[in-house]
Write a protein that holds these residues in place. Structure first.
Motif, PDB file in Angstrom:
ATOM      1  N   GLN B  58       0.832  -1.207   0.000  1.00  0.00           N
ATOM      2  CA  GLN B  58       0.000   0.000   0.000  1.00  0.00           C
ATOM      3  C   GLN B  58       0.866   1.256   0.000  1.00  0.00           C
ATOM      4  O   GLN B  58       0.591   2.226  -0.705  1.00  0.00           O
ATOM      5  CB  GLN B  58      -0.886   0.026   1.265  1.00  0.00           C
ATOM      6  N   ALA B  59       1.906   1.223   0.834  1.00  0.00           N
ATOM      7  CA  ALA B  59       2.809   2.376   0.932  1.00  0.00           C
ATOM      8  C   ALA B  59       3.539   2.587  -0.390  1.00  0.00           C
ATOM      9  O   ALA B  59       3.637   3.716  -0.906  1.00  0.00           O
ATOM     10  CB  ALA B  59       3.798   2.158   2.068  1.00  0.00           C
ATOM     11  N   LEU B  60       4.042   1.492  -0.956  1.00  0.00           N
ATOM     12  CA  LEU B  60       4.796   1.593  -2.218  1.00  0.00           C
ATOM     13  C   LEU B  60       3.882   2.057  -3.347  1.00  0.00           C
ATOM     14  O   LEU B  60       4.294   2.838  -4.214  1.00  0.00           O
ATOM     15  CB  LEU B  60       5.432   0.235  -2.552  1.00  0.00           C
ATOM     16  N   ALA B  61       2.622   1.581  -3.339  1.00  0.00           N
ATOM     17  CA  ALA B  61       1.664   2.004  -4.371  1.00  0.00           C
ATOM     18  C   ALA B  61       1.405   3.504  -4.274  1.00  0.00           C
ATOM     19  O   ALA B  61       1.306   4.208  -5.285  1.00  0.00           O
ATOM     20  CB  ALA B  61       0.359   1.226  -4.215  1.00  0.00           C
ATOM     21  N   GLY B 316       6.501  -0.228   9.728  1.00  0.00           N
ATOM     22  CA  GLY B 316       7.244   1.021   9.542  1.00  0.00           C
ATOM     23  C   GLY B 316       6.759   1.781   8.313  1.00  0.00           C
ATOM     24  O   GLY B 316       6.651   3.021   8.324  1.00  0.00           O
ATOM     25  N   PHE B 317       6.463   1.043   7.239  1.00  0.00           N
ATOM     26  CA  PHE B 317       5.934   1.672   6.021  1.00  0.00           C
ATOM     27  C   PHE B 317       4.553   2.277   6.294  1.00  0.00           C
ATOM     28  O   PHE B 317       4.210   3.345   5.787  1.00  0.00           O
ATOM     29  CB  PHE B 317       5.851   0.657   4.878  1.00  0.00           C
ATOM     30  N   GLU B 318       3.765   1.580   7.110  1.00  0.00           N
ATOM     31  CA  GLU B 318       2.441   2.105   7.449  1.00  0.00           C
ATOM     32  C   GLU B 318       2.562   3.391   8.273  1.00  0.00           C
ATOM     33  O   GLU B 318       1.742   4.303   8.139  1.00  0.00           O
ATOM     34  CB  GLU B 318       1.628   1.038   8.209  1.00  0.00           C
ATOM     35  N   ASP B 319       3.614   3.462   9.122  1.00  0.00           N
ATOM     36  CA  ASP B 319       3.909   4.734   9.810  1.00  0.00           C
ATOM     37  C   ASP B 319       3.992   5.873   8.788  1.00  0.00           C
ATOM     38  O   ASP B 319       3.427   6.952   8.994  1.00  0.00           O
ATOM     39  CB  ASP B 319       5.269   4.680  10.525  1.00  0.00           C
ATOM     40  N   CYS B 320       4.739   5.627   7.708  1.00  0.00           N
ATOM     41  CA  CYS B 320       4.948   6.677   6.694  1.00  0.00           C
ATOM     42  C   CYS B 320       3.624   7.067   6.032  1.00  0.00           C
ATOM     43  O   CYS B 320       3.374   8.253   5.782  1.00  0.00           O
ATOM     44  CB  CYS B 320       5.930   6.203   5.625  1.00  0.00           C
ATOM     45  N   VAL B 321       2.795   6.068   5.741  1.00  0.00           N
ATOM     46  CA  VAL B 321       1.502   6.341   5.111  1.00  0.00           C
ATOM     47  C   VAL B 321       0.628   7.192   6.035  1.00  0.00           C
ATOM     48  O   VAL B 321       0.021   8.182   5.621  1.00  0.00           O
ATOM     49  CB  VAL B 321       0.779   5.016   4.739  1.00  0.00           C
ATOM     50  N   GLU B 322       0.591   6.820   7.309  1.00  0.00           N
ATOM     51  CA  GLU B 322      -0.197   7.567   8.298  1.00  0.00           C
ATOM     52  C   GLU B 322       0.327   8.995   8.420  1.00  0.00           C
ATOM     53  O   GLU B 322      -0.439   9.957   8.495  1.00  0.00           O
ATOM     54  CB  GLU B 322      -0.114   6.896   9.680  1.00  0.00           C
ATOM     55  N   PHE B 323       1.649   9.101   8.476  1.00  0.00           N
ATOM     56  CA  PHE B 323       2.259  10.418   8.616  1.00  0.00           C
ATOM     57  C   PHE B 323       1.886  11.290   7.417  1.00  0.00           C
ATOM     58  O   PHE B 323       1.496  12.450   7.556  1.00  0.00           O
ATOM     59  CB  PHE B 323       3.790  10.269   8.722  1.00  0.00           C
ATOM     60  N   ASP B 324       1.982  10.689   6.254  1.00  0.00           N
ATOM     61  CA  ASP B 324       1.638  11.407   5.016  1.00  0.00           C
ATOM     62  C   ASP B 324       0.159  11.832   5.008  1.00  0.00           C
ATOM     63  O   ASP B 324      -0.178  12.943   4.609  1.00  0.00           O
ATOM     64  CB  ASP B 324       1.942  10.509   3.815  1.00  0.00           C
ATOM     65  N   SER B 325      -0.705  10.922   5.476  1.00  0.00           N
ATOM     66  CA  SER B 325      -2.139  11.246   5.505  1.00  0.00           C
ATOM     67  C   SER B 325      -2.409  12.431   6.428  1.00  0.00           C
ATOM     68  O   SER B 325      -3.209  13.310   6.106  1.00  0.00           O
ATOM     69  CB  SER B 325      -2.953  10.053   6.008  1.00  0.00           C
ATOM     70  N   LEU B 326      -1.736  12.464   7.572  1.00  0.00           N
ATOM     71  CA  LEU B 326      -1.933  13.565   8.507  1.00  0.00           C
ATOM     72  C   LEU B 326      -1.425  14.884   7.944  1.00  0.00           C
ATOM     73  O   LEU B 326      -1.914  15.953   8.285  1.00  0.00           O
ATOM     74  CB  LEU B 326      -1.251  13.260   9.847  1.00  0.00           C
ATOM     75  N   LEU B 327      -0.435  14.793   7.054  1.00  0.00           N
ATOM     76  CA  LEU B 327       0.117  15.999   6.438  1.00  0.00           C
ATOM     77  C   LEU B 327      -0.907  16.735   5.587  1.00  0.00           C
ATOM     78  O   LEU B 327      -0.853  17.960   5.455  1.00  0.00           O
ATOM     79  CB  LEU B 327       1.311  15.640   5.543  1.00  0.00           C
ATOM     80  N   GLU B 328      -1.844  15.990   5.035  1.00  0.00           N
ATOM     81  CA  GLU B 328      -2.834  16.607   4.151  1.00  0.00           C
ATOM     82  C   GLU B 328      -3.485  17.844   4.759  1.00  0.00           C
ATOM     83  O   GLU B 328      -3.736  18.821   4.085  1.00  0.00           O
ATOM     84  CB  GLU B 328      -3.922  15.584   3.783  1.00  0.00           C
TER      85      GLU B 328
END
Lengths: 436, 436
Positions: B58-61, B316-328
């Motif tokens: 999911q993160a890579l996609a 760890g990759f899901e951390d990045c996805v969550e972090f990115d989502s919060l950035l929105e």
């Protein structure tokens, strides 16, 4: 030729341990980062005080210092509970003998006595020496003194009694296979001072530990030699009633007026204290194992606990007694006993860590809880009828040397029995001897 | 004007995070203590491999790298169980679709792809820069490069993805009110290599994750692109059958002959490997909170887990996805989202930490346990009959983005139901739809 022992930390545990080791004939040196507390200008009685109990006294007796320390200790026979409506009532600490007491002592005074005794034995104490480097594999300790000079040594044995923020522990936890846990309480504390009354008299009963239990928070007070009391407020960090919300002196005073009016009445300079005194955290620290090669931690450095059972110092002193006992059979290489030492102590230090957390609930909540008082009533009746057949957990922890782990297990069993009798027979029940 | 982000660590999580942040328009720089892995002489396929699953994909996609990574990934549809008497049988990973797979990827290869992608986006990566100083209050980072030069910066925001031995975390745990726990497993691991057969062919089924469950210990093997397999032995540190007791190559070989004969037959240079390869520890790490001021940890630095659910990287990759989502919703000051980020992630990282520990028991023991197989049989029947009504815990963790904490709770509920049906009705029972 005996080993030379290097101790990190000249606090209560470090200085006591030094005396034990020196008496066994070892050469002992201590390194301490702070200045010598005997030459500092410390306000008499305004230091933190501690509750010294059986295990602590056992350690002091073993090095012949009991009489000397008794002179600076104040007996507290009971908890004096201050209710919200201003009444007080006393709960004796021992249900066996009303004359059994725990003792209020000043941390600083006791430390001073121990340091002087250690030096009198021939222990070399180096103050103002901050440990800035520990290389366990290279067996190296580095210190920086007040002149910023760097001194390094290769200790034959290093025992670190350097407290809850131990430098050695911070190195050990970077080593492979060292388990470690630090857990902060959701409560912090703030100290207050109730001055002496006229002619240095105590303004409350000096032979009690005073408690203002208020469910989620509490105030306690211990007597000092000079007629004053040191109070400690334990309060949640966050939430409706919390340190966070007491963000100015007006709110602080209103809070005290509402919950601790009788204590506030004895603090004429409350506002100044509230503005000046700092809020401090409370944590439980666990480490495993406690040693590597020639290096070993003990006392708070290995197992800091919350203060609600009054056992932090007593437990650290018991460490020293256990260490000394193990030395009897192993005088040639101290590091040989590290394994035995940590294995013997760990179940007990874990047990008192948990009991100290549990006792917080009891102190702030249950000492005024009706259910708790009913259980106590049954227990009191049992002890009156069969004094040799029943020990409360508090009795085992505070007035005996029964291992903490045993006191914990036995305490849980006792509590289940009491709950059972209360449910089945009510608070006036006295069990038969067979039921105990 | 957007903030400049400093990332510590150019491993899998650090480099992925850099890409996410750069795509959001931030200026991003990474500092990494190791040299650039793309210019190192790495034996192809001999690196550690990882199991990439749904959350990782999911993160890579989300950054458009799925196709690229698929080229270096090998599908594993099933666990291939190797019994003590040399038989094998397969257990598909998904009871819903036999075509669902987890993917074996080389940690190094994947890291290289991510680094190249990050640089292509314009991320500045500084290799060979060891972080030697962090002063959180002064907002300072200090690095030493390979020429021993000291460089210091004042980061606007510092995100540390610097792994299980995180430098930032070692500073955070010295701050007031940071809870921390590191717990080592009683087992450690050692890696072995099964070379490719003739014409770079795989000597076992390449589309399975191979497991040799042996109660208290186990061997596993994952396929590499070059036809080889990387095996990992998980074994107790101490005790009768333990690394401690395998203290020479003869014993090591005898141990493999007894328990993993079919794997040993595929390792012609076993003795050399056993002598050379090192034993490594396994630990679970927990921290709370994850940030202070402008500094925040994520990935293994915040929540390292044991490898038995194959979720370390995926988490760890899901951390990045969550972090990115919060950035929105928070593009002006990244440190504003730290609170939300850690509160959202912590229950999930705690849950996967526990599930990973639990799955070790399952992998080494229960995959050949009759009781476990009976429960699986009922579960398989349920999924066959009501495919949309039932997800196994493994399915939720590995093939969905259902939060880990939910997967854990639901998994416990499922297990209780299955146990109940087995006890009441036996292994051939198929519950009614209402019972699910």
């Amino acid at each position: 030729m005996k080993q030379k022992i290097t101790i990190l930390g000249a606090g209560l545990v470090g200085s006591l341990l030094a005396i034990f080791l020196k008496k066994r004939g070892f050469e002992v040196q201590i390194f301490e980062k702070r200045p010598d507390p005997r030459f500092q200008n410390i306000h008499s009685g305004r230091s933190i005080n501690l509750a010294l109990s059986h295990r602590g006294w056992q350690a002091l007796a073993k090095i012949g210092m009991q009489t000397e320390v008794e002179k600076i200790a104040i007996q507290m026979f009971a908890r004096c509970i201050h209710t919200l409506d201003g009444y007080t009532h006393e709960q004796p600490y021992s249900l066996h003998e009303a004359t059994k007491a725990i003792y209020s002592v000043s941390r600083n005074r006791l430390n001073q006595l121990l340091l002087t005794a250690a030096e009198a034995q021939g222990v070399a104490i180096n103050f103002g020496m901050k440990c800035t480097k520990i290389e366990i594999e290279n067996n190296l300790l580095g210190f920086r003194n007040n002149q910023n000079e760097y001194i390094k040594i290769n200790p034959e044995v290093c025992l670190a009694a350097d407290g809850a923020f131990s430098v050695l522990r911070s190195q050990l936890i970077c080593q492979d296979k060292f388990d470690y846990q630090q857990s902060y309480l959701a409560h912090s504390y703030m100290e207050f001072h109730i001055p002496a009354g006229s002619n240095n008299s105590w303004q409350m009963n000096k032979n009690s530990l005073h408690i203002w239990p208020r469910d989620s928070f509490m105030l306690i007070a211990l007597p000092n030699l000079d007629g004053s009391f040191t109070c400690t407020l334990f309060l949640q960090n966050e939430g409706e009633v919390s340190f966070q919300n007491l963000d100015n002196t007006t709110k602080g005073k209103a809070f005290f007026e509402k919950y601790f009016a009788d204590a506030l009445a004895l603090m004429p300079d409350f506002e100044k204290q509230f503005e000046t005194n700092k809020v401090s955290s409370l944590a439980t620290i666990k480490l495993w194992p406690w040693h590597k090669n020639n290096f070993c931690v003990l006392g708070d450095a290995a197992h800091a606990i919350v203060p609600f059972y009054g056992q932090g110092m007593n437990c650290g002193f018991e460490d020293c007694v256990e260490f000394d006992s193990l030395l009897e059979d192993n005088m040639t290489d101290i590091s040989n006993i590290f394994n035995n030492f940590e294995n013997k102590r760990k179940p007990n230090t874990d047990a008192i860590a948990q009991m100290a957390l549990d006792n917080f609930i009891e102190m702030r909540d249950l000492v005024k809880d009706q259910h708790f008082l009913k259980l106590k009533k049954i227990e009191a009746a049992i002890i009156k009828k069969y004094p040799k057949k029943w020990l409360s957990q508090y009795e085992m922890v505070t007035f005996s040397s029964i291992p903490y782990s045993e006191a914990k297990t036995k305490g849980i069993e006792n509590k289940l029995k009491l709950e059972n009798w209360l449910t089945k027979h009510g608070e006036n029940y006295v069990p038969t001897e067979d039921e105990l």
